[in-house]
Design an enzyme around this catalytic site. Structure first.
Site, mmCIF file in Angstrom:
data_model
loop_
_atom_site.group_PDB
_atom_site.id
_atom_site.type_symbol
_atom_site.label_atom_id
_atom_site.label_comp_id
_atom_site.label_asym_id
_atom_site.label_seq_id
_atom_site.Cartn_x
_atom_site.Cartn_y
_atom_site.Cartn_z
ATOM 1 N N ASN A 23 0.805 -1.226 0.000
ATOM 2 C CA ASN A 23 0.000 0.000 0.000
ATOM 3 C C ASN A 23 0.840 1.279 0.000
ATOM 4 O O ASN A 23 0.294 2.377 -0.097
ATOM 5 C CB ASN A 23 -0.980 -0.011 1.176
ATOM 6 C CG ASN A 23 -2.073 -1.046 0.957
ATOM 7 O OD1 ASN A 23 -2.234 -1.566 -0.154
ATOM 8 N ND2 ASN A 23 -2.819 -1.362 2.015
ATOM 9 N N ARG A 112 -8.992 -1.586 -6.847
ATOM 10 C CA ARG A 112 -9.519 -0.266 -6.506
ATOM 11 C C ARG A 112 -8.438 0.802 -6.450
ATOM 12 O O ARG A 112 -8.697 1.972 -6.727
ATOM 13 C CB ARG A 112 -10.211 -0.327 -5.145
ATOM 14 C CG ARG A 112 -11.421 -1.206 -5.102
ATOM 15 C CD ARG A 112 -12.053 -1.076 -3.742
ATOM 16 N NE ARG A 112 -12.138 0.323 -3.382
ATOM 17 C CZ ARG A 112 -13.126 1.128 -3.731
ATOM 18 N NH1 ARG A 112 -14.140 0.665 -4.386
ATOM 19 N NH2 ARG A 112 -13.110 2.398 -3.389
ATOM 20 N N CYS A 136 -16.712 -3.603 -3.423
ATOM 21 C CA CYS A 136 -15.824 -4.758 -3.414
ATOM 22 C C CYS A 136 -16.205 -5.640 -2.246
ATOM 23 O O CYS A 136 -17.136 -5.325 -1.505
ATOM 24 C CB CYS A 136 -14.367 -4.335 -3.325
ATOM 25 S SG CYS A 136 -13.921 -3.736 -1.719
ATOM 26 N N ARG A 141 -17.196 1.319 -0.283
ATOM 27 C CA ARG A 141 -15.976 2.062 -0.578
ATOM 28 C C ARG A 141 -16.142 3.155 -1.641
ATOM 29 O O ARG A 141 -15.583 3.082 -2.737
ATOM 30 C CB ARG A 141 -14.852 1.101 -0.961
ATOM 31 C CG ARG A 141 -14.552 0.115 0.146
ATOM 32 C CD ARG A 141 -13.462 -0.845 -0.203
ATOM 33 N NE ARG A 141 -12.133 -0.252 -0.092
ATOM 34 C CZ ARG A 141 -11.017 -0.924 -0.361
ATOM 35 N NH1 ARG A 141 -11.082 -2.166 -0.769
ATOM 36 N NH2 ARG A 141 -9.853 -0.361 -0.226
ATOM 37 N N PRO A 142 -16.892 4.212 -1.310
ATOM 38 C CA PRO A 142 -17.029 5.331 -2.253
ATOM 39 C C PRO A 142 -15.722 6.114 -2.395
ATOM 40 O O PRO A 142 -14.800 5.929 -1.590
ATOM 41 C CB PRO A 142 -18.107 6.204 -1.607
ATOM 42 C CG PRO A 142 -18.077 5.861 -0.165
ATOM 43 C CD PRO A 142 -17.595 4.444 -0.050
ATOM 44 N N ASP A 144 -16.005 9.593 -2.853
ATOM 45 C CA ASP A 144 -16.512 10.970 -2.817
ATOM 46 C C ASP A 144 -15.484 11.954 -2.249
ATOM 47 O O ASP A 144 -15.410 13.107 -2.690
ATOM 48 C CB ASP A 144 -17.816 11.026 -2.002
ATOM 49 C CG ASP A 144 -17.628 10.535 -0.583
ATOM 50 O OD1 ASP A 144 -17.182 9.370 -0.414
ATOM 51 O OD2 ASP A 144 -17.884 11.295 0.362
ATOM 52 N N GLN A 145 -14.672 11.516 -1.288
ATOM 53 C CA GLN A 145 -13.710 12.436 -0.673
ATOM 54 C C GLN A 145 -12.583 12.803 -1.643
ATOM 55 O O GLN A 145 -12.106 13.932 -1.645
ATOM 56 C CB GLN A 145 -13.112 11.832 0.607
ATOM 57 C CG GLN A 145 -14.136 11.562 1.694
ATOM 58 C CD GLN A 145 -14.840 12.832 2.130
ATOM 59 O OE1 GLN A 145 -14.211 13.843 2.479
ATOM 60 N NE2 GLN A 145 -16.155 12.798 2.092
HETATM 61 N N1 EPU Z 1 -14.384 6.377 2.347
HETATM 62 C C1 EPU Z 1 -15.436 7.187 1.976
HETATM 63 N N2 EPU Z 1 -15.239 8.064 0.943
HETATM 64 C C2 EPU Z 1 -14.051 8.174 0.293
HETATM 65 C C3 EPU Z 1 -12.979 7.354 0.684
HETATM 66 C C4 EPU Z 1 -13.182 6.460 1.731
HETATM 67 O O1 EPU Z 1 -16.532 7.122 2.551
HETATM 68 O O2 EPU Z 1 -13.948 8.994 -0.615
HETATM 69 C C5 EPU Z 1 -14.565 5.434 3.468
HETATM 70 C C6 EPU Z 1 -14.371 3.980 3.037
HETATM 71 O O3 EPU Z 1 -15.542 3.440 2.476
HETATM 72 C C7 EPU Z 1 -13.968 3.337 4.340
HETATM 73 C C8 EPU Z 1 -13.156 4.434 5.035
HETATM 74 O O4 EPU Z 1 -13.517 5.643 4.394
HETATM 75 O O5 EPU Z 1 -15.112 3.051 5.102
HETATM 76 C C9 EPU Z 1 -11.658 4.277 4.931
HETATM 77 O O6 EPU Z 1 -11.294 3.955 3.623
HETATM 78 P P1 EPU Z 1 -9.919 4.413 2.968
HETATM 79 O O7 EPU Z 1 -10.217 5.358 1.861
HETATM 80 O O8 EPU Z 1 -8.955 4.851 3.993
HETATM 81 O O9 EPU Z 1 -9.428 3.045 2.310
HETATM 82 P P2 EPU Z 1 -8.664 2.928 0.960
HETATM 83 O O10 EPU Z 1 -7.771 4.078 0.781
HETATM 84 O O11 EPU Z 1 -9.599 2.576 -0.130
HETATM 85 C C10 EPU Z 1 -6.562 1.734 1.971
HETATM 86 C C11 EPU Z 1 -5.854 0.441 1.759
HETATM 87 C C12 EPU Z 1 -6.702 -0.700 2.300
HETATM 88 C C13 EPU Z 1 -6.957 -0.455 3.785
HETATM 89 C C14 EPU Z 1 -7.596 0.923 3.987
HETATM 90 C C15 EPU Z 1 -7.780 1.293 5.446
HETATM 91 C C16 EPU Z 1 -4.554 0.927 -0.212
HETATM 92 C C17 EPU Z 1 -4.295 0.668 -1.657
HETATM 93 N N3 EPU Z 1 -5.589 0.272 0.340
HETATM 94 O O12 EPU Z 1 -7.778 1.626 1.242
HETATM 95 O O13 EPU Z 1 -5.962 -1.888 2.135
HETATM 96 O O14 EPU Z 1 -7.793 -1.446 4.308
HETATM 97 O O15 EPU Z 1 -6.802 1.937 3.364
HETATM 98 O O16 EPU Z 1 -6.575 1.278 6.101
HETATM 99 O O17 EPU Z 1 -3.832 1.676 0.424
HETATM 100 C C18 EPU Z 1 -5.637 -4.193 1.950
HETATM 101 O O18 EPU Z 1 -4.435 -3.968 1.747
HETATM 102 O O19 EPU Z 1 -6.091 -5.353 2.184
HETATM 103 C C19 EPU Z 1 -6.581 -3.094 1.915
HETATM 104 C C20 EPU Z 1 -7.888 -3.263 1.748
#
Ligand code: EPU
Length: 444
Positions: A23, A112, A136, A141-142, A144-145
């Site tokens: 990551n 993603r 997924c 996992r939107p 929007d942010q």
């Molecule tokens: N969220 C929103 N809106 C957004 C972005 C996120 O509502 O625009 C919500 C998500 O739905 C979730 C929360 O915010 O409920 C946190 O999500 P985040 O965006 O931090 O997750 P991510 O960036 O999509 C990364 C890792 C994930 C890890 C999460 C949390 C990468 C490529 N992926 O995902 O890794 O679980 O942060 O730490 O960095 C994994 O490696 O198995 C994996 C899923």
């Protein structure tokens, strides 16, 4: 589809080294879109998600190849060890002017993290069209942010036909506060803001070590980012970025998985090249559970006595860093099946991340899921069974449970594991486990 055949129980004993963090490597590769000069990355893990990102970058005009490392950056250098392979470098460089700022559904739907090309493409070329990733296995996992943040920097953001289209002749620095901390959202904004005109202040940022690692790479490329890894990050925009060499941080989730492996099997594992501070929430929890943790210059050692009664059930709730990582929740649940007492595991980051629970139950675990909480009653003698991996971390949970269980466990759909764990069967074999990969044609 490959499977793992595991015979247990076996205590995991020995030394293991984490690969580079998946990551952290993913956004580092995306950063190569921001320059025409070569970006050289060390310790990029050989896992499927990284191959997917390389394919996507290739499509977008950035070629990549593995080379023998010539002069790795001085710091932080891995300690020499007899088993260490000669280091390779992944060199990324623009091969042709961007003919396309378009990340198609066929590529994005498989991973993603492809959304990480949105910020750099927009900042560099003034236009980006990226397929919406969709839901997924672990939740909706939107993004929007990500989109709100880019709009705050002056981008015109539209959704059409399952794609997000963003335009801006040049992004303009602004103050933006995330409604919730998002890891890839923060990274996308950093990637975009470093080429914006003026200063960007990002608040309520994700504080994960992978965000700070990306900022280190971008600063080496000439960006001016301060505060990454904290709540508020300030980016002073620059007119252009150059190449750089960077060593990706070790994978704390992979490393943490092996430490939990030591705990669940009554083993003794030294995790080399680990950053203890990044693993603090897990180390604290393991100590509460009754695992002996020792941090030294050599690495992190986790020792557990085998047998019932040596592990205590302890509750956990996942949270953004520095809380307990959601990416270790499944593995921790496997551990709690072997601990004495009742534990409650609360998942607060993703809404659907307990798919390993019914699979663990097939191995004898007593797990009761109720919404975002799971109750585990232990200890149970785990017994081998045929189980199905549903996502990356669920797979790791089932593999650890298989090593701790009596008899044979077959974990199907190991391709999920291959997205993020480099050579897991080899590393587990090195720790004494009986794990074999069966290609579909060999599996019965
Ligand atoms: N969220 C929103 N809106 C957004 C972005 C996120 O509502 O625009 C919500 C998500 O739905 C979730 C929360 O915010 O409920 C946190 O999500 P985040 O965006 O931090 O997750 P991510 O960036 O999509 C990364 C890792 C994930 C890890 C999460 C949390 C990468 C490529 N992926 O995902 O890794 O679980 O942060 O730490 O960095 C994994 O490696 O198995 C994996 C899923």
């Amino acid at each position: 589809m490959d499977r793992f055949h595991i015979s247990g129980p076996t205590p995991l004993v020995g030394r293991v080294c984490a690969s580079g963090a998946k990551n952290a490597a993913l956004p580092a590769l995306a950063a190569s879109l921001l320059t025409d000069e070569p970006v050289t990355l060390y310790r990029v893990p050989r896992v499927r998600d990284l191959r997917t990102m390389r394919r996507l970058l290739d499509y977008l005009g950035v070629g990549s190849e593995e080379r023998e490392a010539a002069e790795p950056p001085e710091s932080p250098k891995p300690p020499e060890s007899p088993e260490s392979r000669p280091e390779t470098a992944l060199v990324l460089q623009r091969a042709r002017p961007s003919s396309s700022s378009d990340a198609p559904y066929e590529l994005v739907k498989t991973m993603r993290a492809s959304v990480l090309v949105l910020g750099p493409l927009l900042a560099r070329f003034g236009f980006a069209r990226v397929s919406l990733p969709g839901g997924c296995a672990i939740g909706v996992r939107p993004i929007d942010q990500h989109l709100k943040g880019l709009a705050a920097l002056g981008a015109d953001v539209r959704l059409a036909g399952g794609y997000v289209e963003t335009r801006a002749s040049r992004l303009a620095g602004a103050r933006f506060r995330f409604d919730l901390p998002t890891v890839t959202g923060t990274e996308n904004l950093l990637l975009a803001a470093c080429l914006a005109r003026g200063t960007t202040v990002l608040e309520n940022c994700a504080r994960e070590p992978e965000v700070a690692d990306l900022a280190r790479l971008l600063n080496a490329m000439g960006a001016r980012i301060s505060g990454a890894g904290g709540d508020t990050v300030v980016v002073d925009g620059v007119d252009g970025l150059g190449g750089a060499a960077h060593r990706v941080i070790p994978d704390r989730i992979e490393g943490g998985t092996y430490l939990i492996g030591a705990a669940i099997t009554g083993g003794d594992v030294l995790l080399e090249q680990a950053v203890a501070a990044d693993l603090a929430p897990l180390l604290d929890k393991l100590a509460e559970v009754g695992v002996e943790i020792e941090v030294s210059a050599a690495g992190i050692r986790a020792r557990a006595r085998g047998g019932d009664g040596s592990l205590r059930a302890r509750d956990v709730a996942t949270a953004p860093h520095p809380g307990f990582p959601t990416d270790l929740q499944a593995q921790y649940m496997a551990l709690m099946t072997r601990a004495t007492g009742t534990s409650t595991i609360r998942e607060t980051v993703f809404e659907n991340r307990f798919q390993h629970a019914p699979e663990l139950a097939r191995m004898g675990a007593r797990v009761h899921v109720d919404g975002g909480s799971a109750r585990v009653d232990g200890p149970t003698e785990l017994t081998g069974a045929a189980v199905m991996a549903t996502d990356l971390r669920a797979s790791a949970c089932l593999v650890l449970a298989g090593v701790a269980a009596a008899g044979t466990t077959v974990v199907d759909r190991i391709y999920h594991l291959d997205r993020g764990y480099e050579g897991m069967e080899l590393k587990l074999q090195g720790l004494g486990a009986h794990v074999a990969r069966m290609a579909e044609s060999m599996a019965t």
